[in-house]
Design a protein around this motif. Sequence first.
Motif, PDB file in Angstrom:
ATOM      1  N   VAL A  71       0.230  -1.348  -0.106  1.00 32.97           N
ATOM      2  CA  VAL A  71      -0.082   0.354  -0.003  1.00 32.97           C
ATOM      3  C   VAL A  71       1.042   1.274   0.186  1.00 32.97           C
ATOM      4  O   VAL A  71       2.399   1.190   0.024  1.00 32.97           O
ATOM      5  CB  VAL A  71      -1.302   0.419   1.394  1.00 32.97           C
ATOM      6  N   ALA A  72       0.198   2.620  -0.653  1.00 31.53           N
ATOM      7  CA  ALA A  72       1.165   3.442  -0.719  1.00 31.53           C
ATOM      8  C   ALA A  72      -0.178   4.353   1.007  1.00 31.53           C
ATOM      9  O   ALA A  72      -0.686   4.407   0.314  1.00 31.53           O
ATOM     10  CB  ALA A  72       1.178   4.183  -1.524  1.00 31.53           C
ATOM     11  N   VAL A  73       0.842   5.152   1.465  1.00 33.98           N
ATOM     12  CA  VAL A  73       0.100   5.621   3.105  1.00 33.98           C
ATOM     13  C   VAL A  73      -0.086   6.770   2.392  1.00 33.98           C
ATOM     14  O   VAL A  73       1.341   7.782   2.370  1.00 33.98           O
ATOM     15  CB  VAL A  73      -0.118   5.690   4.352  1.00 33.98           C
ATOM     16  N   THR A  74      -0.658   7.943   2.004  1.00 30.89           N
ATOM     17  CA  THR A  74      -0.444   9.184   1.675  1.00 30.89           C
ATOM     18  C   THR A  74      -1.487  10.044   2.333  1.00 30.89           C
ATOM     19  O   THR A  74      -2.267  10.994   2.988  1.00 30.89           O
ATOM     20  CB  THR A  74      -0.777   9.507  -0.332  1.00 30.89           C
ATOM     21  N   TYR A  75      -0.795  11.808   2.111  1.00 33.76           N
ATOM     22  CA  TYR A  75      -1.367  13.032   2.746  1.00 33.76           C
ATOM     23  C   TYR A  75      -0.901  14.237   1.804  1.00 33.76           C
ATOM     24  O   TYR A  75      -0.242  14.022   1.606  1.00 33.76           O
ATOM     25  CB  TYR A  75      -0.669  13.146   3.830  1.00 33.76           C
ATOM     26  N   CYS A  76      -2.008  14.744   1.654  1.00 31.49           N
ATOM     27  CA  CYS A  76      -1.879  16.080   1.004  1.00 31.49           C
ATOM     28  C   CYS A  76      -2.086  17.338   1.598  1.00 31.49           C
ATOM     29  O   CYS A  76      -3.369  17.606   1.938  1.00 31.49           O
ATOM     30  CB  CYS A  76      -2.440  15.785  -0.325  1.00 31.49           C
ATOM     31  N   PRO A  77      -1.351  17.614   2.427  1.00 36.63           N
ATOM     32  CA  PRO A  77      -1.023  18.575   3.544  1.00 36.63           C
ATOM     33  C   PRO A  77      -2.243  20.132   3.149  1.00 36.63           C
ATOM     34  O   PRO A  77      -3.114  20.850   3.446  1.00 36.63           O
ATOM     35  CB  PRO A  77      -0.323  19.527   4.019  1.00 36.63           C
ATOM     36  N   LEU A  78      -1.967  20.548   1.245  1.00 34.30           N
ATOM     37  CA  LEU A  78      -2.779  21.617   0.358  1.00 34.30           C
ATOM     38  C   LEU A  78      -4.365  21.153   0.655  1.00 34.30           C
ATOM     39  O   LEU A  78      -5.074  22.140   0.272  1.00 34.30           O
ATOM     40  CB  LEU A  78      -1.654  21.987  -0.608  1.00 34.30           C
ATOM     41  N   CYS A  79      -4.480  20.020   0.816  1.00 36.98           N
ATOM     42  CA  CYS A  79      -6.044  19.786   0.430  1.00 36.98           C
ATOM     43  C   CYS A  79      -6.744  18.792   2.214  1.00 36.98           C
ATOM     44  O   CYS A  79      -7.577  18.820   1.958  1.00 36.98           O
ATOM     45  CB  CYS A  79      -6.949  18.565  -0.662  1.00 36.98           C
ATOM     46  N   ASN A  80      -5.448  19.093   2.788  1.00 33.81           N
ATOM     47  CA  ASN A  80      -5.873  17.863   3.745  1.00 33.81           C
ATOM     48  C   ASN A  80      -6.096  16.742   3.537  1.00 33.81           C
ATOM     49  O   ASN A  80      -7.226  16.068   4.170  1.00 33.81           O
ATOM     50  CB  ASN A  80      -6.991  18.858   4.448  1.00 33.81           C
ATOM     51  N   THR A  81      -5.742  16.396   2.388  1.00 38.92           N
ATOM     52  CA  THR A  81      -6.533  14.525   2.038  1.00 38.92           C
ATOM     53  C   THR A  81      -5.199  13.660   2.472  1.00 38.92           C
ATOM     54  O   THR A  81      -5.080  13.932   2.152  1.00 38.92           O
ATOM     55  CB  THR A  81      -6.611  14.981   0.559  1.00 38.92           C
TER      56      THR A  81
ATOM     57  N   TYR B 144     -12.620   6.852   4.107  1.00 37.84           N
ATOM     58  CA  TYR B 144     -13.221   8.248   3.477  1.00 37.84           C
ATOM     59  C   TYR B 144     -11.699   8.556   3.984  1.00 37.84           C
ATOM     60  O   TYR B 144     -11.183   8.542   4.109  1.00 37.84           O
ATOM     61  CB  TYR B 144     -14.272   8.361   4.862  1.00 37.84           C
ATOM     62  N   SER B 145     -12.050  10.116   3.414  1.00 32.93           N
ATOM     63  CA  SER B 145     -10.872  11.170   3.545  1.00 32.93           C
ATOM     64  C   SER B 145     -11.625  12.627   4.382  1.00 32.93           C
ATOM     65  O   SER B 145     -13.460  12.555   4.503  1.00 32.93           O
ATOM     66  CB  SER B 145     -10.162  11.460   2.469  1.00 32.93           C
ATOM     67  N   VAL B 146     -11.707  13.040   5.054  1.00 26.69           N
ATOM     68  CA  VAL B 146     -11.629  14.457   5.454  1.00 26.69           C
ATOM     69  C   VAL B 146     -10.425  15.534   5.036  1.00 26.69           C
ATOM     70  O   VAL B 146      -9.381  15.797   5.291  1.00 26.69           O
ATOM     71  CB  VAL B 146     -11.279  14.169   7.403  1.00 26.69           C
ATOM     72  N   ASP B 147     -11.162  16.164   4.027  1.00 27.12           N
ATOM     73  CA  ASP B 147     -11.026  17.096   2.698  1.00 27.12           C
ATOM     74  C   ASP B 147     -11.558  19.083   3.094  1.00 27.12           C
ATOM     75  O   ASP B 147     -12.387  18.656   3.849  1.00 27.12           O
ATOM     76  CB  ASP B 147     -11.151  16.008   1.473  1.00 27.12           C
ATOM     77  N   PHE B 148     -10.366  19.558   3.108  1.00 27.27           N
ATOM     78  CA  PHE B 148     -10.875  20.509   2.323  1.00 27.27           C
ATOM     79  C   PHE B 148     -12.145  21.294   1.290  1.00 27.27           C
ATOM     80  O   PHE B 148     -12.136  20.422   0.231  1.00 27.27           O
ATOM     81  CB  PHE B 148     -10.126  22.048   2.303  1.00 27.27           C
ATOM     82  N   ALA B 149     -12.970  21.655   1.849  1.00 29.91           N
ATOM     83  CA  ALA B 149     -14.387  21.877   0.768  1.00 29.91           C
ATOM     84  C   ALA B 149     -14.100  22.799  -0.428  1.00 29.91           C
ATOM     85  O   ALA B 149     -15.247  22.023  -1.576  1.00 29.91           O
ATOM     86  CB  ALA B 149     -15.685  23.004   1.270  1.00 29.91           C
ATOM     87  N   PHE B 150     -12.771  23.518  -0.883  1.00 32.43           N
ATOM     88  CA  PHE B 150     -12.881  23.730  -1.795  1.00 32.43           C
ATOM     89  C   PHE B 150     -12.218  22.175  -2.794  1.00 32.43           C
ATOM     90  O   PHE B 150     -12.302  21.980  -3.946  1.00 32.43           O
ATOM     91  CB  PHE B 150     -11.695  24.742  -2.194  1.00 32.43           C
ATOM     92  N   ALA B 151     -11.543  21.523  -2.365  1.00 30.92           N
ATOM     93  CA  ALA B 151     -11.008  20.318  -3.634  1.00 30.92           C
ATOM     94  C   ALA B 151     -12.340  19.576  -3.447  1.00 30.92           C
ATOM     95  O   ALA B 151     -11.734  18.496  -4.703  1.00 30.92           O
ATOM     96  CB  ALA B 151      -9.876  19.043  -2.132  1.00 30.92           C
ATOM     97  N   PHE B 152     -12.935  18.779  -2.627  1.00 32.99           N
ATOM     98  CA  PHE B 152     -14.171  18.407  -3.000  1.00 32.99           C
ATOM     99  C   PHE B 152     -14.904  18.510  -4.180  1.00 32.99           C
ATOM    100  O   PHE B 152     -14.860  17.868  -5.699  1.00 32.99           O
ATOM    101  CB  PHE B 152     -15.047  18.020  -1.831  1.00 32.99           C
ATOM    102  N   ARG B 153     -15.534  19.994  -4.015  1.00 28.85           N
ATOM    103  CA  ARG B 153     -15.619  20.598  -5.325  1.00 28.85           C
ATOM    104  C   ARG B 153     -15.059  20.533  -6.538  1.00 28.85           C
ATOM    105  O   ARG B 153     -15.580  20.746  -8.173  1.00 28.85           O
ATOM    106  CB  ARG B 153     -16.552  22.161  -5.013  1.00 28.85           C
TER     107      ARG B 153
END
Length: 323
Positions: A114-124, A304-313
């Motif tokens: 697996v790859a465990v990933t995190y993008c801070p700019l989208c909080n994803t 699931y993921s906890v994202d910033f709203a701008f990224a989801f949209r």
Amino acid sequence: MSLAHRVIIGAMAAGLLLPVGAAAENARSLQKEFPKLDVTRSAISLRELQSGGVPRDGIPAILDPVFVPVREVTGLGEDEPVIFLVGSCGAYAFPYRILIWHEIVHHNQCGVPVAVTYCPLCNTSMVFDRRIDDSVLSFGTSGRLRNSDLVMYDHQTESLWQQFTGEAIVGAHVGKALNVVPARIEAWRLFREEHPDGRVLVPPVWGRSSYGQTPYEGYDSAPEPFLFQGKMPRGIDPMARVVRVGTRAWSLTYIRKNSPVLTADGLRIEWREGQNSALDRSAISRSWDIGNVRVIRDGTNVAYSVDFAFAFRAFYPEGELTK
């Protein structure tokens, strides 16, 4: 500290976000840095890609992770966030204080690469099965962003992959997507209490970063996302957190108002207080409390993921968002 991190810190200190490194990508510049990349195969316009201010692997992935038993871990704040996987081989936690500096960590979870990933700019945060067809891929950071989200590349074909969706967007693997592996995102103390025999990722011996400090201090309260040129979502702060399952999302504010349990679409979404943001104060352990979310269907953990709203949209313009 990387250039991208310094850019963000300087922008925050000035009270604004600077469009540094925002030049659109082109085929020639991509192939110069990724000679194996087949730029003739693309699911997007290359102009959607932007430099994040660092070159390929400028934010170094962890390819050979080291774990220690829970009882040997020191220095982690009680409410610091970790993302973790649980299986027949045990439980493995990946602290955000490490992920925020490396963004991709390779791991073998009970025989599944697996790859465990995190993008801070989208909080994803997303965990992906690295197997495609009959191959096992390994990933690095490309130094590019799309919709402010991390663009990964695989070492085998140098195809580019969108971290938010797991889809190949340029290269030989266009048309394919990585399978998402369910994981949980909770405070360190909750993982420790539930899995006292678990194991925890520790910084690589070659790491030189200030683990425990965030290079994105104040990003939670930024007026707008970094290097994002798309449309902002309507009716919700672009930096508000949303809990995403597939193409459906609920604002964290809505979930908190309906806590401790929200039921929707056959899901049980639980919220409880006590988890630090990784994007608020300089010391993650002193950051504001965003709470813990758990998503379950029929007693089984759901991805699931906890994202910033701008990224989801941006990635799901037709997706349903309950505010």
